[in-house]
Enzyme design. Structure first.
Site, PDB file in Angstrom:
ATOM      1  N   GLU A  38      -4.655 -11.550  -4.965  1.00  0.00           N
ATOM      2  CA  GLU A  38      -3.720 -12.295  -4.113  1.00  0.00           C
ATOM      3  C   GLU A  38      -4.466 -12.870  -2.917  1.00  0.00           C
ATOM      4  OE1 GLU A  38      -0.143 -10.349  -2.907  1.00  0.00           O
ATOM      5  OE2 GLU A  38       0.254  -9.465  -4.878  1.00  0.00           O
ATOM      6  N   GLU A  80      -0.278  -2.691  -4.945  1.00  0.00           N
ATOM      7  CA  GLU A  80      -0.301  -2.352  -3.526  1.00  0.00           C
ATOM      8  C   GLU A  80       0.305  -0.985  -3.198  1.00  0.00           C
ATOM      9  OE1 GLU A  80       1.502  -5.609  -1.421  1.00  0.00           O
ATOM     10  OE2 GLU A  80      -0.240  -6.898  -1.674  1.00  0.00           O
TER      11      GLU A  80
END
Length: 826
Positions: free
Chosen positions: A693, A587
């Site tokens: 995710e 991320e």
């Protein structure tokens, strides 16, 4: 025994002299009577009278009430001679001049007149005894009250009376006789021939007794009247038991007596011991004397202080021991296999992370010491042999077989997040501190713990994820595991408070456990030097120092050095079959960072990894939240050996969290399916895409989910410190004050059947959508109490398919229930 005390008003028990007129009247009445003492022979009513003891050598006949002077007691009318009267007068005069005790010895007691029937009945000491008195003594009538004070018993009587007065002064005021009897149980109402004497006898009350001292017990065997130490009084001795058990075993006064006699106090055995107990029996009464109470409380207070000091010292020593040993107190759990090696085999200068005798957990490690490294990373606890023949389930190939095309056989995996890279909402117990301390991430937590950080973290590493974790993952039909870890598993830098290299050992063991159960591994570098996104799971919340700021380029370079060492290590044949995905950066916040700088860094890292020998694993990099369509044409030279990593949640989007249940399922089926297909198409997106995710959560109510102390969007309490990101309007479907987190944070056993139906359908809709790409990894396997985020808890609650490859719902939108009964509540 001294005479008992009567309950009638005090009387003068000295014999009263009869007036001359009364004596004359009595004498004439008797002389004129023909029955010779008929009055004295009435059954059961003849008063007894003690005869006077005449002087030695004299033969003065006794004089009794009802008999005229000069007449014998048998009714004869013999008259005293003048010589006898003169002698009697002489003796009386002599007694008056003699001392009191001499008079008592020399003359018989004087007689008091019985004036009433009650006095006649309760003063039997002033009337003659007959054969019926023995029977009367056995009746339950009061005992004789007293004898004249001039008798030999006067001394004992007065002594007893003084003792009684002293006891009464020591005792508290009694509101009633019942209370008096209750608080003085030693005053027994039984026979007076067992070492007690009567101290209270009234017609309307039971008798009370007082213990006699040994000197008053004729013929008593004192040797058998010993007293055991402590409260156990033996051989029939009963001390007073005040307030229900002060002298019973373990009672307060028993402990007090132990202090007196059992710990250096006066002895309580033999005759002296008996006197001590007798004195104690007298002293206890209702309460100890003030001086004794004061000493007692002082002793108790000193004892309490000593105990507190001992506890503080023990806790301090224990804490110090836990902090010793290179900052480790990690030997809390028993180590296995250390019996096969000797501490002498470990070099004296070996660091903690290479010394198995300082590891918290040694299960399934090769404990033979070695300083060998690969890629400058230690081979810690690894066995030289391994077996890749295991398959996770019968739907996928074994590790030593090629997986094939992920677009045709997507990965179905799960994250073991919150383990080697902490995240507060996953393990909130590690962040249970006052908010004013500012402990919000791993950096601030280790800074606060200081030298204790290593022991606290290794305990977490050893317990939060175990071998059983990977067995359960395989049993759930999953086939991949994503393992987030941070750069301090490899290297730390000046100013870093993180625990160095301990997590590296657990990472290597986790990979071996995955091998044991046929699970393929996605290596995920979750935290990079400087923080690539400023979120708590990167290690440090707030500032982004990766590719940004003063040390931005330095941290980018350090990150490449980390990958240089990692890729060399995992290029070994040992990891060729099991490492399926190799993540570069989790991320990166490309909405803040320079997109061009991030893309260049990804190209450099990819080339480095491939150069160092990682050839078969898919190299993964994050989409950076810039929108999947914006990746079209980017990094096309990387080929099919790289994949874009996308994370999909509705709860972190202010406009999507407000969706009702029906709409969330529909969005997963239509919206995310469309996005996945777009990204997989190189003409519209990047190309190979996987979702690493996602979760079933439909609220952001979980504790610390949005950061420690920040609130949430669901109730409109999200305060980030920036007006642009704050959410002050409730974002549940009500969008008003009715929004709350009670139902969202409830445990699974409180979920309704309809809510469980929604959660399962929402999960299966996402599985369907993400399998349009290269597969998915659920976030995450388990949590402490964030139930909607835990795959393990979802299985137990029945809101996930029993096997990950089985689904009841395949995104037929027409089959989505309306959830009318829940749409308003959520």
């Amino acid at each position: 025994m001294p005479p008992p005390r009567d309950s009638s008003p005090e009387r003068d028990y000295r014999p009263r002299r009869q007036s001359a007129q009364r004596r004359s009247r009595n004498s004439s009445a008797v002389r004129n009577s023909d029955d010779n003492g008929e009055r004295g022979e009435r059954a059961g009513r003849e008063p007894r009278r003690r005869s006077r003891r005449p002087e030695p050598g004299t033969s003065v006949p006794p004089i009794t009430r009802g008999e005229p002077r000069g007449e014998s007691s048998n009714g004869s009318s013999a008259t005293l001679s003048a010589a006898a009267l003169a002698q009697l007068n002489k003796q009386n005069a002599k007694r008056k001049a003699s001392p009191k005790k001499e008079r008592a010895r020399a003359k018989p007691p004087r007689v008091a007149t019985v004036e009433s029937e009650d006095e006649y009945r309760y003063a039997p000491s002033r009337r003659p005894r007959d054969s019926r008195d023995a029977a009367r003594d056995d009746r339950t009538r009061p005992k004789p009250r007293m004898v004249p004070p001039d008798s030999d018993d006067e001394y004992q009587y007065l002594t007893a009376k003084k003792r009684e007065e002293r006891a009464r002064k020591r005792a508290p005021a009694m509101e009633s006789d019942d209370e008096y009897q209750r608080l003085t149980p030693h005053r027994r109402t039984d026979s007076d021939d067992k070492g007690y004497r009567v101290v209270d006898a009234r017609p309307d009350k039971p008798k009370s007794y007082e213990r006699l001292r040994p000197d008053n017990r004729a013929g008593e065997d004192r040797s058998r009247l010993r007293v055991a130490s402590g409260p156990m009084l033996e051989q029939g001795i009963r001390a007073r038991n005040v307030s229900g058990g002060m002298l019973e075993k373990g009672g307060f006064m028993a402990r007090f007596q132990n202090l007196r006699g059992g710990h250096g106090g006066p002895s309580m055995s033999s005759s002296s011991g008996y006197e001590s107990v007798d004195k104690m029996s007298d002293d206890i009464g209702s309460s100890p004397p003030k001086k004794k109470r004061k000493k007692l409380w002082i002793a108790v207070g000193i004892g309490v202080v000593i105990v507190i000091i001992i506890i503080i010292i023990a806790v301090t020593v224990s804490k110090k021991k836990s902090d010793d040993g290179d900052g480790k107190g990690s030997n809390d759990t028993p180590s296995q296999g250390l019996g096969d090696i000797s501490p002498d085999d470990i070099p004296a200068d070996a660091p903690t992370w290479l010394n198995p005798f300082k590891w918290a957990d040694t299960t399934d490690f090769n404990l033979t010491y070695t300083a060998q490294t690969v890629g400058d990373l230690p081979v810690m606890g690894l066995f030289s042999q391994w077996d890749d023949s295991k398959a996770a389930n019968d739907q996928v190939p074994a590790l030593n077989k090629p997986w094939g095309d992920y677009s045709k056989r997507p990965a179905r995996g799960v994250n073991v997040g919150g383990w080697l890279s902490l995240e507060p909402f996953i393990t909130p117990s590690l962040f249970a501190y006052d908010l004013r301390l500012g402990i919000v991430d791993e950096y601030t937590l280790c800074t606060h713990l200081g030298s204790r950080c290593e022991s606290v973290f290794e305990k977490h590493y050893a317990t939060f994820v175990t071998e059983q974790t990977f067995k359960e993952i395989a049993d759930a039909g999953l086939d991949h595991v994503r393992i987030p870890f941070s750069y301090w598993a490899v290297q730390t830098y000046d100013g870093d408070p993180y625990v160095f290299r301990t997590s590296w050992r657990y990472l290597l063991r986790a990979i071996e456990w995955c091998r044991k159960y046929g699970l393929r591994v996605n290596l995920d570098l979750h935290g990079l030097p400087g923080s690539q996104n400023g979120w708590n799971h990167s290690g440090r919340q707030g500032y982004i120092g990766w590719l940004n700021g003063t040390d931005g380029d330095l941290n980018a370079k350090r990150s490449l050095e980390i990958h240089n060492r990692l890729s060399k290590f995992f290029a070994q044949d040992r990891y060729k079959n099991i490492i399926s995905h190799y993540g570069l950066a989790n991320e990166p916040k490309m909405t803040f960072l320079s997109v061009d700088a991030v893309l260049q860094w990804i190209e450099d890292a990819y080339a480095l990894v491939r150069k160092n020998g990682v050839k078969d694993a898919i190299v993964v990099f994050g989409d950076g939240f810039r929108g999947l369509a914006n990746w079209q044409g980017e990094l096309q030279d990387l080929g099919d050996g790289a994949a874009l990593d996308v994370h999909q949640y509705v709860i972190f989007n202010t406009n999507q969290i407000v969706y009702k249940h029906h709409d969330k399922i529909k969005y997963a089926c239509e919206g995310w399916t469309e996005q996945t297909e777009l990204s997989m198409d190189r003409s519209r997106g990047y190309g190979p895409t996987l979702v690493a995710e996602w979760s079933q959560a439909d609220t952001d109510c979980a504790k610390y989910l949005t950061n420690v102390g920040w609130g949430n969007r669901w109730t409109g309490t999200l305060l980030t410190g920036s007006e642009s990101s704050d959410v002050s309007t409730p974002r549940c479907p009500y969008t008003d004050s009715r929004c709350d987190c009670i139902a969202a944070n409830a445990p699974p056993d409180q979920w309704s059947d309809d809510y469980k139906t929604f959660l399962k359908m929402f999960a299966e809709a996402q599985m369907y959508s993400f399998e349009k790409g290269w597969g998915w990894f659920y976030w995450l396997w388990d949590t402490e109490d964030a139930y909607q985020w835990s795959y393990k808890k979802g299985l137990a609650a029945g809101v996930l398919p029993e096997k990950a490859y089985q689904r009841d719902f395949n995104c037929d939108v027409s089959k989505i229930p309306s959830f009318d009964n829940l749409s308003e509540a959520f």
